[in-house]
Design an enzyme around this catalytic site. Structure first.
Site, mmCIF file in Angstrom:
data_model
loop_
_atom_site.group_PDB
_atom_site.id
_atom_site.type_symbol
_atom_site.label_atom_id
_atom_site.label_comp_id
_atom_site.label_asym_id
_atom_site.label_seq_id
_atom_site.Cartn_x
_atom_site.Cartn_y
_atom_site.Cartn_z
ATOM 1 N N CYS A 43 -9.233 3.669 1.587
ATOM 2 C CA CYS A 43 -9.697 4.958 1.077
ATOM 3 C C CYS A 43 -11.102 4.891 0.490
ATOM 4 O O CYS A 43 -11.472 5.718 -0.345
ATOM 5 C CB CYS A 43 -8.714 5.531 0.056
ATOM 6 S SG CYS A 43 -7.068 5.812 0.751
ATOM 7 N N TYR A 70 -4.203 2.227 5.816
ATOM 8 C CA TYR A 70 -3.279 1.376 6.563
ATOM 9 C C TYR A 70 -1.894 1.997 6.564
ATOM 10 O O TYR A 70 -1.448 2.563 5.559
ATOM 11 C CB TYR A 70 -3.197 -0.016 5.912
ATOM 12 C CG TYR A 70 -2.036 -0.844 6.421
ATOM 13 C CD1 TYR A 70 -2.091 -1.447 7.669
ATOM 14 C CD2 TYR A 70 -0.887 -1.006 5.655
ATOM 15 C CE1 TYR A 70 -1.016 -2.190 8.155
ATOM 16 C CE2 TYR A 70 0.185 -1.750 6.123
ATOM 17 C CZ TYR A 70 0.114 -2.341 7.367
ATOM 18 O OH TYR A 70 1.179 -3.075 7.843
ATOM 19 N N GLY A 74 0.061 14.050 5.073
ATOM 20 C CA GLY A 74 0.777 14.086 3.802
ATOM 21 C C GLY A 74 0.505 12.884 2.925
ATOM 22 O O GLY A 74 -0.596 12.723 2.402
ATOM 23 N N ALA A 123 1.485 8.460 1.898
ATOM 24 C CA ALA A 123 2.008 7.144 2.271
ATOM 25 C C ALA A 123 2.290 6.388 0.982
ATOM 26 O O ALA A 123 1.390 6.203 0.154
ATOM 27 C CB ALA A 123 1.004 6.377 3.129
ATOM 28 N N GLY A 162 -8.063 14.521 6.095
ATOM 29 C CA GLY A 162 -9.132 14.212 5.175
ATOM 30 C C GLY A 162 -9.045 12.762 4.713
ATOM 31 O O GLY A 162 -8.019 12.101 4.879
ATOM 32 N N GLY A 163 -10.132 12.257 4.163
ATOM 33 C CA GLY A 163 -10.129 10.897 3.623
ATOM 34 C C GLY A 163 -10.798 9.888 4.532
ATOM 35 O O GLY A 163 -11.439 10.241 5.525
ATOM 36 N N ARG A 164 -10.611 8.608 4.188
ATOM 37 C CA ARG A 164 -11.308 7.540 4.896
ATOM 38 C C ARG A 164 -10.306 6.659 5.624
ATOM 39 O O ARG A 164 -9.386 7.158 6.263
ATOM 40 C CB ARG A 164 -12.195 6.811 3.899
ATOM 41 C CG ARG A 164 -13.315 7.771 3.443
ATOM 42 C CD ARG A 164 -13.990 7.390 2.154
ATOM 43 N NE ARG A 164 -15.183 6.600 2.337
ATOM 44 C CZ ARG A 164 -16.142 6.474 1.447
ATOM 45 N NH1 ARG A 164 -16.067 7.135 0.301
ATOM 46 N NH2 ARG A 164 -17.176 5.712 1.662
#
Length: 222
Positions: free
Chosen positions: A178, A82, A160, A162, A77-79
């Protein structure tokens, strides 16, 4: 710290830089094996070479420098996010079939684990309603220090968190991290709290029991 397992979860720390395709393939295979009952759960800590990953909600215009580093579709999930040297990436492969079928609770517990770890390292961090990630500071000093991105397949979790320990923060300039253009990105080092990966890993391991315990806490109110 490899082999220091807890609650049936394998604790693995990889030295050096792990290529992203290799890690993704390992995660996919391990998640399938967990579901089939042929492998145990896994928490895998590592670092990647510089790269960008695109989550399932990634917007093309938020990849500002498409040729700067390799770009990978992550499936989480998410955008855009890095990954690179100096960033502790934690892949968390748990079986929610036995730890409570509650994805929202899992994400909340994951945030809490990273926040507790940062607290042990001397940094007051928090989550923010309506924003992904782990945050520090307020007002003009507010910045993101950690990202959360997960996937759940057949009740097994993948991907998970970062946590920015001492990465080159200029590398985040190739994306809108994000999808939040109005907020800065920071790290332990930038905040004046230098910590090596071993110290970060030790703090994560120390807070692991509280993390796993929080997965089983009932969220229903009487």
């Amino acid at each position: 710290m490899n082999g220091s397992d807890y609650d049936g979860i394998e604790w693995r720390v990889s030295a050096g830089l792990t290529p992203y395709p290799e890690a993704l393939a390992e995660m996919e295979a391990r998640a399938a094996a967990i579901r089939e009952g042929t492998a145990g759960e896994l928490i895998w800590l590592l670092e990647h070479p510089p790269l960008y990953t695109a989550g399932t909600s990634a917007v093309a215009g938020e990849l500002l420098s498409p040729t700067r580093f390799p770009v990978y579709r992550a499936g989480r999930g998410g955008r855009y996010t890095y990954h690179g040297p100096g960033q502790r990436v934690g892949y968390v492969l748990l079986d929610l079939e036995k730890r409570g079928r509650d994805v929202r609770r899992f994400v909340h517990a994951l945030e809490g684990w990273v926040i507790a770890t940062l607290g042990e390292l001397g940094i007051a961090a928090r989550s923010e309603e309506g924003r992904v990630g782990i945050w520090v500071g307020h007002g003009a000093a507010e910045a993101k220090i950690g990202a959360i991105g997960v996937r759940v397949r057949r009740w097994v979790t993948l991907h998970g968190f970062a946590l920015n320990v001492s990465p080159d923060l200029s590398h985040f300039g190739g994306i809108v991290p994000c999808g939040l253009p109005d907020f800065a990105v920071t790290s332990l080092s930038a905040l004046g709290h230098p910590a090596d990966m071993a110290a970060v890993d030790a703090a994560l391991h120390a807070n692991l029991p509280a993390f796993t315990a929080s997965l089983m806490q009932c969220t229903e109110k009487p």
